[in-house]
Motif scaffolding. Structure first.
Motif, PDB file in Angstrom:
ATOM      1  N   PHE A 162      -6.342   4.799   3.039  1.00 34.15           N
ATOM      2  CA  PHE A 162      -6.192   3.349   3.161  1.00 34.15           C
ATOM      3  C   PHE A 162      -6.623   2.864   4.537  1.00 34.15           C
ATOM      4  O   PHE A 162      -6.592   3.619   5.511  1.00 34.15           O
ATOM      5  CB  PHE A 162      -4.732   2.951   2.937  1.00 34.15           C
ATOM      6  CG  PHE A 162      -4.272   3.133   1.528  1.00 34.15           C
ATOM      7  CD1 PHE A 162      -4.292   2.082   0.629  1.00 34.15           C
ATOM      8  CD2 PHE A 162      -3.826   4.365   1.077  1.00 34.15           C
ATOM      9  CE1 PHE A 162      -3.875   2.248  -0.673  1.00 34.15           C
ATOM     10  CE2 PHE A 162      -3.405   4.548  -0.221  1.00 34.15           C
ATOM     11  CZ  PHE A 162      -3.429   3.483  -1.102  1.00 34.15           C
TER      12      PHE A 162
ATOM     13  N   HIS B 151       0.810  -1.219   0.000  1.00 34.69           N
ATOM     14  CA  HIS B 151       0.000   0.000   0.000  1.00 34.69           C
ATOM     15  C   HIS B 151       0.844   1.270   0.000  1.00 34.69           C
ATOM     16  O   HIS B 151       0.375   2.309  -0.417  1.00 34.69           O
ATOM     17  CB  HIS B 151      -1.021  -0.011   1.140  1.00 34.69           C
ATOM     18  CG  HIS B 151      -0.434  -0.235   2.488  1.00 34.69           C
ATOM     19  ND1 HIS B 151      -0.765  -1.304   3.274  1.00 34.69           N
ATOM     20  CD2 HIS B 151       0.496   0.457   3.159  1.00 34.69           C
ATOM     21  CE1 HIS B 151      -0.081  -1.247   4.394  1.00 34.69           C
ATOM     22  NE2 HIS B 151       0.691  -0.190   4.357  1.00 34.69           N
TER      23      HIS B 151
ATOM     24  N   ARG C  78      -3.660  14.117   4.505  1.00 32.24           N
ATOM     25  CA  ARG C  78      -2.932  13.849   3.269  1.00 32.24           C
ATOM     26  C   ARG C  78      -3.893  13.761   2.087  1.00 32.24           C
ATOM     27  O   ARG C  78      -3.563  14.158   0.979  1.00 32.24           O
ATOM     28  CB  ARG C  78      -2.145  12.537   3.402  1.00 32.24           C
ATOM     29  CG  ARG C  78      -1.248  12.277   2.224  1.00 32.24           C
ATOM     30  CD  ARG C  78      -0.336  11.105   2.464  1.00 32.24           C
ATOM     31  NE  ARG C  78      -1.069   9.840   2.442  1.00 32.24           N
ATOM     32  CZ  ARG C  78      -0.488   8.661   2.564  1.00 32.24           C
ATOM     33  NH1 ARG C  78       0.810   8.577   2.719  1.00 32.24           N
ATOM     34  NH2 ARG C  78      -1.211   7.564   2.544  1.00 32.24           N
TER      35      ARG C  78
ATOM     36  N   ALA D 244     -10.475   3.978  -7.965  1.00 31.37           N
ATOM     37  CA  ALA D 244      -9.215   4.701  -7.798  1.00 31.37           C
ATOM     38  C   ALA D 244      -8.254   4.440  -8.952  1.00 31.37           C
ATOM     39  O   ALA D 244      -7.354   5.227  -9.201  1.00 31.37           O
ATOM     40  CB  ALA D 244      -8.552   4.298  -6.484  1.00 31.37           C
TER      41      ALA D 244
ATOM     42  N   PHE E  77      -7.256   8.875  -1.710  1.00 30.55           N
ATOM     43  CA  PHE E  77      -7.582   7.551  -1.197  1.00 30.55           C
ATOM     44  C   PHE E  77      -7.088   7.463   0.244  1.00 30.55           C
ATOM     45  O   PHE E  77      -5.940   7.762   0.524  1.00 30.55           O
ATOM     46  CB  PHE E  77      -6.871   6.511  -2.067  1.00 30.55           C
ATOM     47  CG  PHE E  77      -7.435   5.123  -1.965  1.00 30.55           C
ATOM     48  CD1 PHE E  77      -8.263   4.641  -2.961  1.00 30.55           C
ATOM     49  CD2 PHE E  77      -7.118   4.295  -0.905  1.00 30.55           C
ATOM     50  CE1 PHE E  77      -8.784   3.351  -2.900  1.00 30.55           C
ATOM     51  CE2 PHE E  77      -7.648   3.010  -0.825  1.00 30.55           C
ATOM     52  CZ  PHE E  77      -8.482   2.541  -1.833  1.00 30.55           C
TER      53      PHE E  77
ATOM     54  N   PRO F 147      -4.134   6.235 -11.937  1.00 30.92           N
ATOM     55  CA  PRO F 147      -4.700   6.714 -10.675  1.00 30.92           C
ATOM     56  C   PRO F 147      -4.277   8.144 -10.340  1.00 30.92           C
ATOM     57  O   PRO F 147      -5.091   8.911  -9.824  1.00 30.92           O
ATOM     58  CB  PRO F 147      -4.185   5.726  -9.639  1.00 30.92           C
ATOM     59  CG  PRO F 147      -3.301   4.770 -10.340  1.00 30.92           C
ATOM     60  CD  PRO F 147      -3.504   4.917 -11.792  1.00 30.92           C
TER      61      PRO F 147
ATOM     62  N   ILE G  86      -8.494  12.096  -7.434  1.00 31.62           N
ATOM     63  CA  ILE G  86      -9.106  11.417  -6.296  1.00 31.62           C
ATOM     64  C   ILE G  86      -8.118  11.417  -5.141  1.00 31.62           C
ATOM     65  O   ILE G  86      -6.925  11.631  -5.352  1.00 31.62           O
ATOM     66  CB  ILE G  86      -9.434   9.948  -6.624  1.00 31.62           C
ATOM     67  CG1 ILE G  86      -8.190   9.279  -7.237  1.00 31.62           C
ATOM     68  CG2 ILE G  86     -10.618   9.825  -7.541  1.00 31.62           C
ATOM     69  CD1 ILE G  86      -8.080   7.844  -6.968  1.00 31.62           C
TER      70      ILE G  86
ATOM     71  N   LYS H 268       1.896   6.154  -5.711  1.00 36.77           N
ATOM     72  CA  LYS H 268       1.369   6.304  -7.066  1.00 36.77           C
ATOM     73  C   LYS H 268       0.289   7.382  -7.094  1.00 36.77           C
ATOM     74  O   LYS H 268       0.279   8.264  -7.949  1.00 36.77           O
ATOM     75  CB  LYS H 268       0.779   4.967  -7.503  1.00 36.77           C
ATOM     76  CG  LYS H 268       0.775   4.738  -8.992  1.00 36.77           C
ATOM     77  CD  LYS H 268       0.299   3.324  -9.224  1.00 36.77           C
ATOM     78  CE  LYS H 268       0.418   2.892 -10.648  1.00 36.77           C
ATOM     79  NZ  LYS H 268      -0.155   1.553 -10.806  1.00 36.77           N
ATOM     80  N   LEU H 269      -0.620   7.306  -6.112  1.00 37.04           N
ATOM     81  CA  LEU H 269      -1.682   8.311  -6.029  1.00 37.04           C
ATOM     82  C   LEU H 269      -1.110   9.693  -5.730  1.00 37.04           C
ATOM     83  O   LEU H 269      -1.716  10.704  -6.052  1.00 37.04           O
ATOM     84  CB  LEU H 269      -2.684   7.920  -4.937  1.00 37.04           C
ATOM     85  CG  LEU H 269      -3.551   6.706  -5.248  1.00 37.04           C
ATOM     86  CD1 LEU H 269      -4.245   6.216  -3.995  1.00 37.04           C
ATOM     87  CD2 LEU H 269      -4.576   7.049  -6.304  1.00 37.04           C
ATOM     88  N   ASP H 270       0.078   9.716  -5.104  1.00 31.89           N
ATOM     89  CA  ASP H 270       0.727  10.991  -4.811  1.00 31.89           C
ATOM     90  C   ASP H 270       1.589  11.459  -5.976  1.00 31.89           C
ATOM     91  O   ASP H 270       2.414  12.358  -5.810  1.00 31.89           O
ATOM     92  CB  ASP H 270       1.594  10.860  -3.552  1.00 31.89           C
ATOM     93  CG  ASP H 270       0.820  11.181  -2.289  1.00 31.89           C
ATOM     94  OD1 ASP H 270      -0.231  11.832  -2.411  1.00 31.89           O
ATOM     95  OD2 ASP H 270       1.261  10.794  -1.198  1.00 31.89           O
TER      96      ASP H 270
ATOM     97  N   ARG I 145     -11.149   0.190  -5.253  1.00 32.29           N
ATOM     98  CA  ARG I 145      -9.818   0.216  -5.871  1.00 32.29           C
ATOM     99  C   ARG I 145      -9.915   0.368  -7.383  1.00 32.29           C
ATOM    100  O   ARG I 145      -9.028   0.938  -8.009  1.00 32.29           O
ATOM    101  CB  ARG I 145      -9.045  -1.041  -5.479  1.00 32.29           C
ATOM    102  CG  ARG I 145      -8.685  -1.057  -3.992  1.00 32.29           C
ATOM    103  CD  ARG I 145      -8.177  -2.407  -3.546  1.00 32.29           C
ATOM    104  NE  ARG I 145      -6.986  -2.780  -4.285  1.00 32.29           N
ATOM    105  CZ  ARG I 145      -5.765  -2.344  -3.986  1.00 32.29           C
ATOM    106  NH1 ARG I 145      -5.592  -1.542  -2.964  1.00 32.29           N
ATOM    107  NH2 ARG I 145      -4.740  -2.707  -4.700  1.00 32.29           N
TER     108      ARG I 145
END
Lengths: 297, 339
Positions: free
Chosen positions: B82, A192, B147, B51, B80, B73, B78, A198-200, B48
């Motif tokens: 976790f 994770h 974040r 995302a 996310f 992604p 978006i 990756k999302l960042d 997921r």
């Protein structure tokens, strides 16, 4: 009679001694095979001791003789150069190999096993294969170099090259082992973090240096330390490839020569003590400088 | 603004392991949509896929009218959160919050301003220089939220973000999240297996089972009008009593196989002549403070009753009554039928 009363509580003194009694066997073993030789070497380094004749106390004479030996400087240089090459190449290449082979595909698993195999093969076999490849006249290396029209390299006799040749063999032998351990560390990083990165919008290079590398740093830190100590103590490859000739005598080989060829045990012991102190200093320095930068969970 | 539309989504891991088959779903813009279901129902997988962390096997995901299938992604606008927060342990709290903004090359002054704003809102300004591992669970949770928020995304995706917190903190953050949703006025998609979380926070609940949508409605409708036995039995503590209609003393609609009623609608005394009646043996009585939960057995069926007076302590054999208006009927396929 009360059942619990049968097990009498231990006397206070006995209770304290109990844990020590349990570790006594292994401590005895450790004392006989590690502590006794260590102390004996230190004692011996203050004596003149050869295969015949009595032991005579000579104080620091062995050490003075060692430091005044014109070969001592080059020997220390060889030792350090060899260590630096081995540690640098092993660390960098094993990290690269680990990255390449990290994903658990079938092919990667096979390649991992192949990469690990040099570690299992005896050093003597490894060395002879490499010596054949490094042979100046009919070795594989010079043959390949020949294609590019470059001159022959005397891998095993040219004092400018020999220490590198020996280092390459050592690196090749331990690369797979190091890589496997780093792969294990890489695979222990939860996925994770990579998803979050990756999302960042983090690039893969940035992700490696900001997340992956810090997280495997305890493992790398440990491997580097083991490799430093291992390189400083290396003996087999030097003995087999050049027997200390052509500028390849390191401190360990010097100890061996004096003890086994000249039977000057006191003198050899003093060099052994120097090696020990040298390893201790490097290890301490290493911890002082780098331990804080390592990330522990 | 962003609504999320899932069209004919299939997802399978390997050839014979379908997780989701032909899923169609619309998540409304600015809604607080909770994907609710037992573990293994595919709710996290759906999140997921929204995302982009996982690709659908087939089907289309649209944000408004834009096809997201080939959008990575990081470009989906978006955020996310976790389940275990996934805070980078190698960075400080500030580093964690800033990381995404820095990677997007946002000017320093703006980053500082945004971090400041988010941190004061979530009350974490004093931890900015600490590492995540030195924070408590609740603090980490808020850092993870910060974040996500600092990116100012159109859509917030949250994967069971409260499951690692203790009960008291969970309640508190639940109310915080409701307030946050109002304040940010964006789309929240929230995954949980906890029906209480879903009921308390959602504007829309999507109840899932085995990769299929069982019911999609507001929490109130979900509670009052379950569309099938699954949603009747999933929502409520204790859940709806669903018993075979063969035991009924009253006439039931054609094709009815099961009768359902909420525990709080059970009465010990008859009110109307056509009340549903079932005779059972009281097995246990739990006094929970404001309410009392009575467990009773009728043959091999378990029936729960909720009473709101502590004086209610039935014992032995009892007749339970339910008003007709409070009954739900289900057919053999466990689908709701109406009179």
């Amino acid at each position: 009679m009360n059942k619990t009363a049968r097990l009498k509580p231990l006397q206070p003194g006995m209770r304290k001694a109990k844990p020590y009694l349990f570790i006594l066997p292994s401590m005895l073993f450790f004392a006989v095979f590690a502590i006794y030789p260590l102390i004996y070497i230190i004692v011996l380094s203050f004596f003149d001791r050869s295969i015949i004749g009595d032991m005579t106390f000579v104080g620091f004479e062995n050490f003075i003789k060692l430091f005044n030996n014109p070969e001592f400087g080059p020997i220390m240089k060889n030792t350090v150069v060899y260590m630096v090459i081995v540690v640098l190449l092993t660390t960098v290449f094993s990290m690269l190999v680990a990255l390449l082979l990290q994903r658990p595909t079938r092919l990667n698993k096979i390649v991992q096993q192949i990469a690990f195999s040099p570690y299992v093969i005896s050093t003597v076999s490894v060395v002879f294969v490499w010596m054949w490849m490094m042979d100046a006249d009919y070795g594989l290396f010079n043959y390949i170099i020949g294609w590019f029209g470059l001159g022959e390299v005397n891998w095993l006799t040219d004092p400018n090259v020999t220490i590198f040749s020996i280092a390459i063999v050592s690196v090749w032998k331990s690369l797979g082992y190091n890589a496997i351990i780093i792969i294990a560390a890489l695979n222990a990083i939860p996925k994770h973090y990579y998803e979050a990165a990756k999302l960042d919008n983090s690039s893969s290079v940035k992700t490696y240096f900001r997340i992956t590398l810090p997280m495997i740093s305890p493992t790398v830190f440990f491997l580097v330390l083991i490799n430093i100590i291992g390189a400083l103590k290396n003996f087999e490859t030097i003995k087999l490839m050049t027997a200390g000739k052509f500028d390849t005598t390191t401190l360990v080989y010097f100890v061996y020569q004096n003890a086994r060829e000249y039977f000057d045990f006191g003198y050899a012991s003093s060099a052994g003590v120097i090696l020990m102190v040298f390893i201790a200093i490097i290890t301490l320095l290493y911890f002082k400088v780098l331990a804080k930068k390592v990330y522990y969970r | 603004m962003s609504s999320i539309i899932l069209q004919n989504i299939d997802k399978a891991y390997g050839k014979n392991a379908p997780v989701i088959e032909n899923l169609n779903l619309e998540i409304k813009d600015k809604s607080f949509t909770v994907l609710l279901g037992p573990s293994g129902c595919g709710k996290s997988t759906i999140l997921r896929m929204i995302a982009g962390l996982e690709a659908q096997t087939s089907g289309t995901i649209l944000f408004d009218d834009e096809d997201m299938t080939n959008v990575p992604p990081e470009n989906r606008d978006i955020a996310f959160v976790f389940q275990n927060y996934a805070l980078y342990p190698t960075m400080t709290v500030r580093g964690n919050i800033e990381f995404g903004l820095k990677n997007r090359k946002i000017p320093k002054a703006e980053i500082a301003a945004r971090v400041e704003e988010v941190c004061s809102l979530l009350d974490i300004s004093e931890y900015l220089n600490r590492k995540p591992q030195n924070l408590s669970g609740g603090q980490r949770q808020r850092v993870a939220l910060a974040r996500a928020m600092v990116k100012k995304p159109d859509i917030f995706l949250m994967d069971e973000p409260l499951s690692n917190l203790d009960a008291k903190l969970r309640n508190q953050i639940r109310t915080d999240l409701i307030a946050l949703h109002k304040r940010l006025n964006t789309t929240f998609v929230y995954v949980t297996h906890d029906q209480v979380e879903a009921m308390s926070m959602a504007t829309d609940i999507v109840l899932l089972n085995k990769g299929k949508v069982m019911q999609m409605s507001s929490p109130a409708e979900m509670y009052k009008q379950p569309r099938n036995v699954f949603s009747a039995k999933f929502i409520g503590t204790p859940a709806m009593n669903v018993i075979s209609s063969g035991k009924s003393n009253i006439s039931v609609p054609q094709g009815c196989a099961y009768v359902g009623f909420r525990p709080e609608n059970v009465m010990l005394e008859k009110k109307n002549n056509d009340d549903f009646c079932i005779s059972c043996d009281v097995a246990s009585t739990e006094m929970l403070g404001a309410e009392t939960v009575i467990k009773a057995l009728s043959g091999d069926e378990i029936i729960f009753m909720r009473a709101f007076t502590s004086a209610c302590r039935p014992e032995g054999r009892q007749n339970f009554y339910v008003e007709r208006a409070n009954l739900c009927y289900f057919n053999e396929q466990e689908e709701r039928i109406y009179e």
